[in-house]
Design a protein around this motif. Structure first.
Motif, PDB file in Angstrom:
ATOM      1  N   TYR A 166     -25.323  29.419  65.533  1.00  0.00           N
ATOM      2  CA  TYR A 166     -26.085  30.854  65.440  1.00  0.00           C
ATOM      3  C   TYR A 166     -24.918  31.613  64.897  1.00  0.00           C
ATOM      4  O   TYR A 166     -24.557  32.135  64.068  1.00  0.00           O
ATOM      5  CB  TYR A 166     -26.571  31.195  66.825  1.00  0.00           C
ATOM      6  N   PHE A 167     -24.266  31.166  65.549  1.00  0.00           N
ATOM      7  CA  PHE A 167     -22.052  31.884  65.589  1.00  0.00           C
ATOM      8  C   PHE A 167     -22.014  31.833  63.916  1.00  0.00           C
ATOM      9  O   PHE A 167     -21.699  32.560  63.454  1.00  0.00           O
ATOM     10  CB  PHE A 167     -21.586  30.837  66.261  1.00  0.00           C
ATOM     11  N   LEU A 168     -21.667  30.665  63.284  1.00  0.00           N
ATOM     12  CA  LEU A 168     -21.735  30.144  61.900  1.00  0.00           C
ATOM     13  C   LEU A 168     -22.885  30.658  60.884  1.00  0.00           C
ATOM     14  O   LEU A 168     -22.888  31.163  59.762  1.00  0.00           O
ATOM     15  CB  LEU A 168     -21.848  28.850  61.789  1.00  0.00           C
ATOM     16  N   GLU A 169     -24.547  31.118  61.542  1.00  0.00           N
ATOM     17  CA  GLU A 169     -24.798  31.327  60.686  1.00  0.00           C
ATOM     18  C   GLU A 169     -24.904  32.878  60.550  1.00  0.00           C
ATOM     19  O   GLU A 169     -25.087  33.472  60.063  1.00  0.00           O
ATOM     20  CB  GLU A 169     -26.794  31.658  61.298  1.00  0.00           C
ATOM     21  N   LEU A 170     -24.582  33.870  61.271  1.00  0.00           N
ATOM     22  CA  LEU A 170     -23.989  35.179  61.854  1.00  0.00           C
ATOM     23  C   LEU A 170     -23.165  35.341  61.041  1.00  0.00           C
ATOM     24  O   LEU A 170     -22.578  36.917  59.909  1.00  0.00           O
ATOM     25  CB  LEU A 170     -24.050  35.871  63.024  1.00  0.00           C
ATOM     26  N   ILE A 171     -22.183  34.617  60.795  1.00  0.00           N
ATOM     27  CA  ILE A 171     -20.709  34.644  60.092  1.00  0.00           C
ATOM     28  C   ILE A 171     -21.484  34.375  58.346  1.00  0.00           C
ATOM     29  O   ILE A 171     -20.680  35.187  57.521  1.00  0.00           O
ATOM     30  CB  ILE A 171     -19.723  33.890  60.217  1.00  0.00           C
ATOM     31  N   LEU A 172     -22.182  33.262  58.152  1.00  0.00           N
ATOM     32  CA  LEU A 172     -22.846  33.064  56.794  1.00  0.00           C
ATOM     33  C   LEU A 172     -23.591  34.063  56.586  1.00  0.00           C
ATOM     34  O   LEU A 172     -23.639  34.851  55.163  1.00  0.00           O
ATOM     35  CB  LEU A 172     -23.635  32.418  56.591  1.00  0.00           C
ATOM     36  N   ILE A 173     -24.435  35.172  57.223  1.00  0.00           N
ATOM     37  CA  ILE A 173     -25.252  36.288  56.612  1.00  0.00           C
ATOM     38  C   ILE A 173     -24.045  37.642  56.428  1.00  0.00           C
ATOM     39  O   ILE A 173     -24.393  37.663  55.460  1.00  0.00           O
ATOM     40  CB  ILE A 173     -25.954  36.759  58.125  1.00  0.00           C
ATOM     41  N   LEU A 174     -23.094  37.625  57.112  1.00  0.00           N
ATOM     42  CA  LEU A 174     -22.204  38.506  56.355  1.00  0.00           C
ATOM     43  C   LEU A 174     -21.923  38.561  54.889  1.00  0.00           C
ATOM     44  O   LEU A 174     -21.550  39.575  54.239  1.00  0.00           O
ATOM     45  CB  LEU A 174     -20.909  38.864  57.261  1.00  0.00           C
ATOM     46  N   ALA A 203     -30.452  43.211  54.131  1.00  0.00           N
ATOM     47  CA  ALA A 203     -29.929  42.937  55.506  1.00  0.00           C
ATOM     48  C   ALA A 203     -31.094  43.157  56.273  1.00  0.00           C
ATOM     49  O   ALA A 203     -31.277  41.801  57.256  1.00  0.00           O
ATOM     50  CB  ALA A 203     -28.681  43.411  56.097  1.00  0.00           C
ATOM     51  N   PHE A 204     -32.445  43.799  56.031  1.00  0.00           N
ATOM     52  CA  PHE A 204     -33.538  43.311  56.898  1.00  0.00           C
ATOM     53  C   PHE A 204     -34.072  41.758  56.540  1.00  0.00           C
ATOM     54  O   PHE A 204     -33.910  41.415  58.219  1.00  0.00           O
ATOM     55  CB  PHE A 204     -34.847  44.412  56.433  1.00  0.00           C
ATOM     56  N   THR A 205     -33.691  41.095  56.172  1.00  0.00           N
ATOM     57  CA  THR A 205     -34.435  39.949  56.142  1.00  0.00           C
ATOM     58  C   THR A 205     -34.396  39.107  56.762  1.00  0.00           C
ATOM     59  O   THR A 205     -33.806  38.023  57.633  1.00  0.00           O
ATOM     60  CB  THR A 205     -35.289  39.235  54.464  1.00  0.00           C
ATOM     61  N   TYR A 206     -32.599  39.037  56.303  1.00  0.00           N
ATOM     62  CA  TYR A 206     -31.021  37.900  57.269  1.00  0.00           C
ATOM     63  C   TYR A 206     -32.083  38.677  58.271  1.00  0.00           C
ATOM     64  O   TYR A 206     -31.670  37.638  59.674  1.00  0.00           O
ATOM     65  CB  TYR A 206     -29.946  38.501  56.789  1.00  0.00           C
ATOM     66  N   LEU A 207     -31.808  39.391  59.474  1.00  0.00           N
ATOM     67  CA  LEU A 207     -31.835  39.920  60.558  1.00  0.00           C
ATOM     68  C   LEU A 207     -33.102  39.573  61.287  1.00  0.00           C
ATOM     69  O   LEU A 207     -33.229  40.060  62.812  1.00  0.00           O
ATOM     70  CB  LEU A 207     -31.668  41.655  60.925  1.00  0.00           C
ATOM     71  N   ILE A 208     -34.541  39.554  60.386  1.00  0.00           N
ATOM     72  CA  ILE A 208     -35.421  38.833  61.285  1.00  0.00           C
ATOM     73  C   ILE A 208     -35.181  38.001  61.654  1.00  0.00           C
ATOM     74  O   ILE A 208     -36.105  37.213  63.053  1.00  0.00           O
ATOM     75  CB  ILE A 208     -36.539  39.396  60.310  1.00  0.00           C
ATOM     76  N   VAL A 225     -27.645  40.638  66.695  1.00  0.00           N
ATOM     77  CA  VAL A 225     -28.185  41.361  66.059  1.00  0.00           C
ATOM     78  C   VAL A 225     -27.752  43.033  65.548  1.00  0.00           C
ATOM     79  O   VAL A 225     -27.835  43.664  64.202  1.00  0.00           O
ATOM     80  CB  VAL A 225     -29.172  40.488  65.822  1.00  0.00           C
ATOM     81  N   ILE A 226     -28.402  43.408  66.423  1.00  0.00           N
ATOM     82  CA  ILE A 226     -28.407  44.519  66.447  1.00  0.00           C
ATOM     83  C   ILE A 226     -26.999  45.358  65.844  1.00  0.00           C
ATOM     84  O   ILE A 226     -26.997  46.079  65.494  1.00  0.00           O
ATOM     85  CB  ILE A 226     -28.854  45.319  67.758  1.00  0.00           C
ATOM     86  N   GLY A 227     -26.358  44.796  66.488  1.00  0.00           N
ATOM     87  CA  GLY A 227     -24.781  45.388  65.544  1.00  0.00           C
ATOM     88  C   GLY A 227     -24.386  44.665  64.510  1.00  0.00           C
ATOM     89  O   GLY A 227     -23.977  46.228  64.049  1.00  0.00           O
ATOM     90  N   GLU A 228     -24.771  44.245  63.521  1.00  0.00           N
ATOM     91  CA  GLU A 228     -24.634  43.740  63.043  1.00  0.00           C
ATOM     92  C   GLU A 228     -25.990  44.430  61.598  1.00  0.00           C
ATOM     93  O   GLU A 228     -25.276  44.908  61.029  1.00  0.00           O
ATOM     94  CB  GLU A 228     -25.195  41.980  62.210  1.00  0.00           C
ATOM     95  N   GLY A 229     -27.308  44.603  62.398  1.00  0.00           N
ATOM     96  CA  GLY A 229     -27.563  45.876  61.462  1.00  0.00           C
ATOM     97  C   GLY A 229     -27.045  47.132  61.598  1.00  0.00           C
ATOM     98  O   GLY A 229     -27.196  48.082  60.422  1.00  0.00           O
ATOM     99  N   GLY A 254     -34.250  51.040  63.747  1.00  0.00           N
ATOM    100  CA  GLY A 254     -35.330  50.815  64.576  1.00  0.00           C
ATOM    101  C   GLY A 254     -36.116  49.823  64.104  1.00  0.00           C
ATOM    102  O   GLY A 254     -36.540  49.694  65.178  1.00  0.00           O
ATOM    103  N   SER A 255     -35.959  49.262  63.060  1.00  0.00           N
ATOM    104  CA  SER A 255     -36.953  48.400  62.707  1.00  0.00           C
ATOM    105  C   SER A 255     -36.563  47.165  63.646  1.00  0.00           C
ATOM    106  O   SER A 255     -37.182  45.762  63.703  1.00  0.00           O
ATOM    107  CB  SER A 255     -37.337  48.062  61.076  1.00  0.00           C
ATOM    108  N   ILE A 256     -35.169  46.567  63.241  1.00  0.00           N
ATOM    109  CA  ILE A 256     -34.688  45.454  64.091  1.00  0.00           C
ATOM    110  C   ILE A 256     -35.132  45.441  65.855  1.00  0.00           C
ATOM    111  O   ILE A 256     -35.574  44.783  66.541  1.00  0.00           O
ATOM    112  CB  ILE A 256     -33.493  45.363  63.374  1.00  0.00           C
TER     113      ILE A 256
END
Length: 398
Positions: free
Chosen positions: A61-69, A79-84, A106-110, A127-129
């Motif tokens: 999961y941490f690897l995914e958070l880095i990959l999202i960035l 970004a919205f779809t990554y965070l969903i 996730v909210i922090g990345e948003g 708000g959506s996230i």
């Protein structure tokens, strides 16, 4: 929550939106971009479907958070779809408190992604996230309650089943004890009548016979009355004997051995305070002297070992008489043992069984109580099966 089909469908749909967003945002993709996208998708799928250890899931999961960035900055997309997708996995895969921690990340990345956007876009994204996370938390809470309710229902069903079985055992035990008590009381009453009233009437008949001979010549009128009284007393004695035969249990020898075993159990209960439940079927046949002595010693040894070695508090004994054999089941709730060494007690039982052509087998395991199944044929051939023990003799003790 479980990996149900709706969740799987939603995840694949979001992954499709992520790829579709990348294609819309960046019209040209190079090999490095494609590699990052593949790593992101493979890591996501492995975490959801393959990883079983919690540490692997957390690392993934941490690897995914880095990959999202990296993907958002270098490859593009929304970004919205990554965070969903990250929000779904945070609440589906992980339990509290990890799910809350990852939701906060996730909210922090948003917030980070919305920094260069307008205030309206920031409010919309965050708000959506947040709304999606709140919905996921609510669904997860409801699913958890549903699972807890199902677990409670299953436990109640198991408890109800055990209660029904215990009630059935108690009813059988009560019926057997009542039957044995009635048999013993009927035998006692018949014996008392035979020994007291029968003996008194027999003495009266003898005395009346003597008086009848004395009065035969000296007082003929009295002699006639004495004779009538003697005959009446003889009839009364015959009626008493018939009544004794009616009261005394039919084929009482069939019950004598059981009553002896019950006396053994009653004395054991008084000495130890352990609850022993004896159940006997209605149909019975008489045990031979060897059979009775063997059963008596087995039962004696079982009761002793259940307390000394098994630390049992409840012992159940069932004697099931069939047309050709007697099956005796002895069971306790003892502590059990990993190994059983034959002490003097077990060796003595084995020798007694071999003397009448029998054999026995046993095994035991910790915390499973002690169960003995004894089968005695009417031709005095015995087979014994011992399993799931708690009352056996561990470590060579007698």
């Amino acid at each position: 929550m479980e990996k149900q089909q709706p969740i799987i469908f939603v995840r694949y749909y979001v992954i499709f939106l992520i790829i579709f967003g990348i294609l819309l945002d960046r019209h040209t993709l190079n090999s490095i971009s494609i590699i990052f996208i593949l790593i992101y998708i493979i890591n996501n799928q492995l975490r959801f479907f393959s990883f079983s250890k919690e540490i692997y899931k957390i690392g993934s999961y941490f690897l995914e958070l880095i990959l999202i960035l990296v993907l958002y900055e270098k490859v593009g997309g929304y970004a919205f779809t990554y965070l969903i997708l990250a929000s779904i996995d945070a609440n589906v895969i992980f339990k509290f408190p990890l799910s809350i921690i990852f939701d906060a990340v996730v909210i922090g990345e948003g917030i980070y992604f919305s920094v260069p956007e307008t205030i309206a876009c920031k409010m919309y994204t965050i708000g959506s996230i947040t709304a999606i996370i709140a919905i996921l938390l609510f669904v997860k809470q409801q699913e958890t309650r549903k699972i807890q309710a199902q677990d409670l229902y299953d436990k109640l069903r198991v408890s109800e089943k055990k209660l029904i079985e215990a009630n059935r055992d108690l009813e059988s035990y009560s019926a057997s004890i009542e039957e044995l008590t009635v048999l013993r009381e009927r035998n006692r009453i018949s014996r008392e009548i035979h020994d007291s009233v029968g003996h008194a009437l027999s003495t009266i008949i003898i005395q009346l016979g003597a008086l009848e001979k004395v009065s035969e010549k000296s007082n003929p009128s009295a002699n006639s009355r004495i004779k009538n009284l003697r005959e009446f007393t003889q009839k009364s004695l015959a009626e008493v004997r018939n009544a004794v035969r009616e009261i005394r249990p039919e084929k009482y020898e069939e019950y004598e051995s059981i009553l002896e075993l019950k006396s053994l159990i009653d004395n054991f209960k008084k000495m130890t305070g352990v609850e022993v439940r004896l159940t006997v079927t209605k149909d019975k046949w008489a045990l031979s002297q060897k059979q009775f002595l063997t059963v008596y010693r087995i039962m004696q040894e079982f009761l002793s070992n259940s307390v000394r070695h098994g630390k049992a508090s409840i012992i159940r004994i069932l004697m099931n008489f069939t047309e050709y054999s007697l099956v005796i089941i002895l069971e306790d709730n003892g502590v059990g043992t990993a190994t059983v060494s034959k002490g003097i007690g077990l060796k003595s039982i084995e020798e007694r069984i071999k003397e009448i052509g029998g054999s026995f087998y046993y095994n035991t395991s910790p915390d499973n109580g002690f169960l003995v199944n004894v089968e005695i044929n009417r031709n005095e051939k015995i087979k014994i099966y011992l399993s799931n023990s708690g009352g056996a003799e561990p470590d060579g003790k007698d």
